[in-house]
Design a protein around this motif. Structure first.
Motif, PDB file in Angstrom:
ATOM      1  N   LEU A 127       4.853  -8.648  11.491  1.00 42.26           N
ATOM      2  CA  LEU A 127       5.656  -7.828  12.405  1.00 42.26           C
ATOM      3  C   LEU A 127       7.091  -7.700  11.907  1.00 42.26           C
ATOM      4  N   GLY A 128       7.629  -8.807  11.379  1.00 43.58           N
ATOM      5  CA  GLY A 128       8.986  -8.759  10.841  1.00 43.58           C
ATOM      6  C   GLY A 128       9.101  -7.804   9.664  1.00 43.58           C
ATOM      7  N   PHE A 129       8.127  -7.856   8.755  1.00 42.56           N
ATOM      8  CA  PHE A 129       8.142  -6.973   7.597  1.00 42.56           C
ATOM      9  C   PHE A 129       7.993  -5.511   8.012  1.00 42.56           C
ATOM     10  N   ARG A 130       7.123  -5.258   9.003  1.00 40.31           N
ATOM     11  CA  ARG A 130       6.939  -3.893   9.486  1.00 40.31           C
ATOM     12  C   ARG A 130       8.224  -3.361  10.117  1.00 40.31           C
ATOM     13  N   ASN A 131       8.969  -4.244  10.776  1.00 37.39           N
ATOM     14  CA  ASN A 131      10.251  -3.827  11.336  1.00 37.39           C
ATOM     15  C   ASN A 131      11.236  -3.439  10.249  1.00 37.39           C
ATOM     16  N   VAL A 132      11.230  -4.198   9.147  1.00 35.90           N
ATOM     17  CA  VAL A 132      12.157  -3.910   8.044  1.00 35.90           C
ATOM     18  C   VAL A 132      11.886  -2.534   7.455  1.00 35.90           C
ATOM     19  N   ILE A 133      10.611  -2.234   7.208  1.00 34.81           N
ATOM     20  CA  ILE A 133      10.300  -0.967   6.533  1.00 34.81           C
ATOM     21  C   ILE A 133      10.165   0.208   7.496  1.00 34.81           C
ATOM     22  N   GLY A 134       9.938  -0.104   8.783  1.00 32.84           N
ATOM     23  CA  GLY A 134       9.688   0.992   9.714  1.00 32.84           C
ATOM     24  C   GLY A 134      10.739   1.219  10.770  1.00 32.84           C
ATOM     25  N   GLU A 135      11.695   0.292  10.897  1.00 31.74           N
ATOM     26  CA  GLU A 135      12.679   0.410  11.969  1.00 31.74           C
ATOM     27  C   GLU A 135      14.124   0.495  11.469  1.00 31.74           C
ATOM     28  N   ILE A 136      14.419  -0.131  10.345  1.00 34.33           N
ATOM     29  CA  ILE A 136      15.808  -0.149   9.855  1.00 34.33           C
ATOM     30  C   ILE A 136      16.099   1.133   9.076  1.00 34.33           C
ATOM     31  N   MET A 138      17.960   2.566   6.643  1.00 32.19           N
ATOM     32  CA  MET A 138      18.810   2.128   5.544  1.00 32.19           C
ATOM     33  C   MET A 138      19.012   3.202   4.468  1.00 32.19           C
ATOM     34  N   LEU A 139      18.336   4.335   4.603  1.00 29.74           N
ATOM     35  CA  LEU A 139      18.384   5.358   3.570  1.00 29.74           C
ATOM     36  C   LEU A 139      18.978   6.664   4.107  1.00 29.74           C
ATOM     37  N   GLU A 140      19.469   7.472   3.168  1.00 28.67           N
ATOM     38  CA  GLU A 140      20.038   8.795   3.472  1.00 28.67           C
ATOM     39  C   GLU A 140      21.085   8.717   4.566  1.00 28.67           C
ATOM     40  N   ASP A 141      22.106   7.919   4.271  1.00 33.48           N
ATOM     41  CA  ASP A 141      23.254   7.737   5.171  1.00 33.48           C
ATOM     42  C   ASP A 141      22.857   7.160   6.529  1.00 33.48           C
ATOM     43  N   GLY A 142      21.885   6.262   6.481  1.00 34.49           N
ATOM     44  CA  GLY A 142      21.486   5.576   7.706  1.00 34.49           C
ATOM     45  C   GLY A 142      20.708   6.419   8.679  1.00 34.49           C
ATOM     46  N   THR A 143      19.990   7.422   8.187  1.00 34.51           N
ATOM     47  CA  THR A 143      19.236   8.290   9.093  1.00 34.51           C
ATOM     48  C   THR A 143      17.719   8.132   8.959  1.00 34.51           C
ATOM     49  N   LYS A 144      17.275   7.470   7.875  1.00 31.32           N
ATOM     50  CA  LYS A 144      15.827   7.370   7.661  1.00 31.32           C
ATOM     51  C   LYS A 144      15.426   5.959   7.225  1.00 31.32           C
ATOM     52  N   THR A 145      14.191   5.594   7.572  1.00 27.27           N
ATOM     53  CA  THR A 145      13.636   4.303   7.168  1.00 27.27           C
ATOM     54  C   THR A 145      12.807   4.477   5.894  1.00 27.27           C
ATOM     55  N   LEU A 146      12.347   3.356   5.356  1.00 27.93           N
ATOM     56  CA  LEU A 146      11.481   3.415   4.170  1.00 27.93           C
ATOM     57  C   LEU A 146      10.213   4.204   4.453  1.00 27.93           C
ATOM     58  N   ASP A 148       9.893   6.650   6.431  1.00 23.97           N
ATOM     59  CA  ASP A 148      10.197   8.081   6.576  1.00 23.97           C
ATOM     60  C   ASP A 148      10.223   8.798   5.234  1.00 23.97           C
ATOM     61  N   VAL A 149      10.587   8.069   4.176  1.00 20.64           N
ATOM     62  CA  VAL A 149      10.787   8.735   2.883  1.00 20.64           C
ATOM     63  C   VAL A 149       9.709   8.403   1.862  1.00 20.64           C
ATOM     64  N   ASN A 157       2.764   0.200   6.140  1.00 25.41           N
ATOM     65  CA  ASN A 157       3.102  -0.114   7.527  1.00 25.41           C
ATOM     66  C   ASN A 157       1.885   0.056   8.435  1.00 25.41           C
ATOM     67  N   HIS A 158       1.164   1.154   8.221  1.00 18.93           N
ATOM     68  CA  HIS A 158      -0.022   1.436   9.022  1.00 18.93           C
ATOM     69  C   HIS A 158      -1.114   0.403   8.761  1.00 18.93           C
ATOM     70  N   PHE A 159      -1.316   0.058   7.485  1.00 20.98           N
ATOM     71  CA  PHE A 159      -2.352  -0.911   7.112  1.00 20.98           C
ATOM     72  C   PHE A 159      -2.069  -2.298   7.688  1.00 20.98           C
ATOM     73  N   LEU A 160      -0.814  -2.741   7.625  1.00 24.07           N
ATOM     74  CA  LEU A 160      -0.482  -4.089   8.094  1.00 24.07           C
ATOM     75  C   LEU A 160      -0.705  -4.255   9.590  1.00 24.07           C
ATOM     76  N   TRP A 161      -0.649  -3.140  10.334  1.00 27.43           N
ATOM     77  CA  TRP A 161      -0.904  -3.255  11.762  1.00 27.43           C
ATOM     78  C   TRP A 161      -2.360  -3.644  12.034  1.00 27.43           C
ATOM     79  N   LEU A 162      -3.266  -3.379  11.085  1.00 24.68           N
ATOM     80  CA  LEU A 162      -4.648  -3.815  11.212  1.00 24.68           C
ATOM     81  C   LEU A 162      -4.711  -5.331  11.406  1.00 24.68           C
TER      82      LEU A 162
END
Length: 480
Positions: A127-136, A138-146, A148-149, A157-162
């Protein structure tokens, strides 16, 4: 003669002789004795044995810390005394004879949650890792997550939720299985019972919390709501114990030649019915009440007081075994509010105990009489920072007393800061420095400050107490 023959003779003398031993087993670093008369154990004499690095009593067992060579020591002990070999489960069962009713209940609770904790820890990290890549963002002037791009990270992210869903949504399956395993009943029935609490036929518990309307089983004269208990702890525990109770009782009265047919049917079917009619709704209310009280306490105007008391007393709770109760509370909080603000304080308490040990190591850095102690203190400090506090508490901090108090104070202050800044964990995680990986990413900064408090305050107070001779015993022989 074996390598430890002399030490074994001294240990036996200190423990009250071979006749005082009911059972003895060992774990990774400790001998676990169940003694007929615990009062006969001479702790001072036992801890003066060269191979012994400390001792303590927990869950009715007198435990002697030997270190990584404990298996060799144990084998020689068995060979030289002729005592029958025992497993840890044997020692736990025998040890309960020395416990009162409350202690026995806590011991049972600990044995239920212990087998499923590794899965919960993994789930927290996911859950922590999914938050890092899906919630923060950090890219494109703070408007998109990993996610998103990058399609790769979105897929990850989708697979880890399994895995995350399997661990948390289907937690009742693990609980009912663990209860069946612990009670010595049919484990597959425990698994089936758990599955009936989270079946896709039922309305998801999260849907119920959102105000959804469940379907019903219509029996003509009555209807039963088809409610799921995903991530619920109390309903699963109540149902698991009823299943085991029925199976044990029915097996006693049913002839063996028909038991395979009769026992599973008359144990499982009534339990599933009772679980959905009575135990599930009642358990849900109990669990919600407990989590509401804890959450309200931690987020109220006097949340700092609740946090300071919990942070200060958590380490003593570990000594008594009562800390195992917090697992159920954490899991209930995760189900009700999507995280837990209780668990971060547990991680901070572990860090604080390790920091106090580092203080003792620093004090004794130039003390030649403490060279043997370093064989315990250094690994104990590392163990604390990785989430296991017993070697540090029982091997060092309680031996000196004042570093234990220093750690309790540091834990309380760190807990107050954590609660005051709203730190939340996704789930239970690795309870030391790696614990930050279980923290919701928006709180990493404030939790890092809490960790610094848990590191700095106990270390500094340990030095202050030693220099000012506060709670320092005359025979401590510190370099301070």
């Amino acid at each position: 003669m074996g390598k430890y023959s002399n030490d074994i003779l001294e240990l036996l003398k200190g423990i009250g002789g071979k006749e005082n031993i009911v059972t003895v087993s060992h774990c990774a670093t400790r001998l676990r004795f169940v003694l007929a008369d615990p009062k006969q154990a001479n702790v001072k004499a036992i801890e003066s044995v060269k191979s012994v690095k400390g001792s303590f009593t927990q869950a009715g067992q007198f435990q002697v810390i030997i270190g990584n060579d404990v298996s060799t020591f144990y084998n020689e002990l068995i060979k030289e005394t002729g005592i029958k070999e025992s497993t840890k489960d044997d020692a736990k069962k025998a040890g309960r004879q020395n416990l009162n009713f409350l202690q026995r209940m806590i011991s049972h609770l600990a044995e239920i949650f212990a087998p499923i904790i590794p899965a919960i820890v993994v789930g927290g990290l996911i859950l922590g890792f999914r938050n890092v890549i899906g919630e923060i963002k950090m890219l494109e002037d703070g408007t998109k997550t990993l996610t998103d791009v990058s399609q790769f990270w979105a897929g990850t992210n989708h697979f880890l939720w399994l895995i995350g869903e399997a661990i948390f949504h289907f937690l009742p399956v693990g609980i009912t299985w663990s209860i069946a395993r612990k009670m010595g009943t049919t484990q597959i029935l425990g698994i089936v019972l758990g599955l009936t609490l989270v079946s896709p036929q039922l309305m998801n518990a999260y849907g119920m919390a959102g105000g959804g309307e469940p379907g019903v089983w219509d029996f003509g004269f009555t209807q039963i709501q088809m409610i799921g208990y995903q991530a619920q702890v109390i309903p699963a525990m109540l149902a698991g114990f009823i299943l085991c109770f029925l199976e044990i009782r029915i097996r006693k009265i049913v002839p063996e030649y028909i038991s395979m047919i009769v026992v599973p049917f008359f144990a499982l079917v009534p339990t599933v019915l009772v679980a959905h009619v009575v135990l599930g709704p009642i358990g849900w209310q109990i669990g919600s009440f407990i989590s509401d009280v804890v959450y309200a306490g931690l987020t109220s105007a006097v949340g700092w007081l609740f946090a300071s008391i919990f942070g200060f007393l958590y380490a003593p709770l570990v000594i008594t075994g009562l800390h195992h109760m917090t697992n159920a509370i954490d899991l209930q909080l995760m189900s009700d509010i999507g995280g837990t603000n209780l668990w971060p304080m547990i991680a901070l308490s572990n860090i604080a105990q390790g920091a106090a040990v580092v203080g003792i190591i620093f004090l004794n850095r130039n003390n030649p009489s403490k060279e043997e102690e370093k064989q315990v203190s250094i690994p104990a400090a590392i163990s604390c920072f990785l989430g296991v506090t017993e070697p540090a508490m029982f091997g060092i901090n309680l031996k000196y007393v004042f570093p234990f108090l220093a750690a309790m104070i540091g834990s309380a202050l760190a807990g107050v800061f954590s609660v005051a800044t709203g730190v939340m964990a996704n789930s239970i995680g690795v309870g030391g420095l790696p614990g930050i990986l279980a923290i919701q990413t928006g709180h990493w900064g404030t939790f890092a400050i809490s960790m610094l408090i848990a590191l700095g305050v106990p270390f500094a107070l340990t030095l202050v107490f030693a220099n000012r001779k506060i709670l320092v015993k005359k025979d401590d022989q510190l370099s301070a």
